[in-house]
Design an enzyme around this catalytic site. Sequence first.
Site, short mmCIF file in Angstrom:
data_model
loop_
_atom_site.label_atom_id
_atom_site.label_comp_id
_atom_site.label_asym_id
_atom_site.label_seq_id
_atom_site.Cartn_x
_atom_site.Cartn_y
_atom_site.Cartn_z
CB ILE A 1 -0.96 -0.01 1.22
CG1 ILE A 1 -1.88 1.23 1.21
CG2 ILE A 1 -0.22 -0.12 2.54
CD1 ILE A 1 -2.96 1.19 2.28
CB SER A 2 1.18 4.14 -2.27
OG SER A 2 1.41 3.45 -3.47
#
Length: 199
Positions: A50-51
């Site tokens: 997940i960024s």
Amino acid sequence: MLFEHLQYYGVSRKIIEAMNKVDRKLFVPSELQESAYLDIPLPIGYGQTISAPHMVGMMCEYLELKDGDRVLEIGTGSGYNAAVMSLLVGESGWIYTIERIPELVQEAQKRINLLGINNITIIVGDGKEGLEEYAPFDKITVTCYAKHIPKKLIEQLKDNGIMVIPVGNEYVQILKLIRKSGEKIIEEDLTHVRFVPMQ
């Protein structure tokens, strides 16, 4: 507010408010809950991440999302980015998001359902191919790096549309902003980034 610091990255109030409405904790594995609000990328399994929140905010900013936009996302991952974008395009907009890993699609769909978001379609597929049956798109965002910009994605972008895509290799990646104007494609280098590869 959790993501107030994102203003230092040039992220607008509208985007920060959307990010604060979508609880990132729901999108990270249970063993990483304590790190959910840190401004770092986190692993979500299957070799994916997940960024970091600042990257989510910056990419939304570059896309110039507005009410009614039809957006294609390549790389659903946890579903967090799609959830944030769904608020930014409003009830009249729609997010189409492709993920190649079926298990991630199932998990993302559960989260989207839990949040009661009804303007997102998640599809298992090959991101390089885009989604021809739903094209053209006002905006396209790619959350994995490509060695070259896939031709099919450019073809599926509306005239005057915007695409944000990391391009490079495992060592060096540049986030590019692509604008389509008739037959003309305008490329702008934005910043150095680090993403997982497009498969």
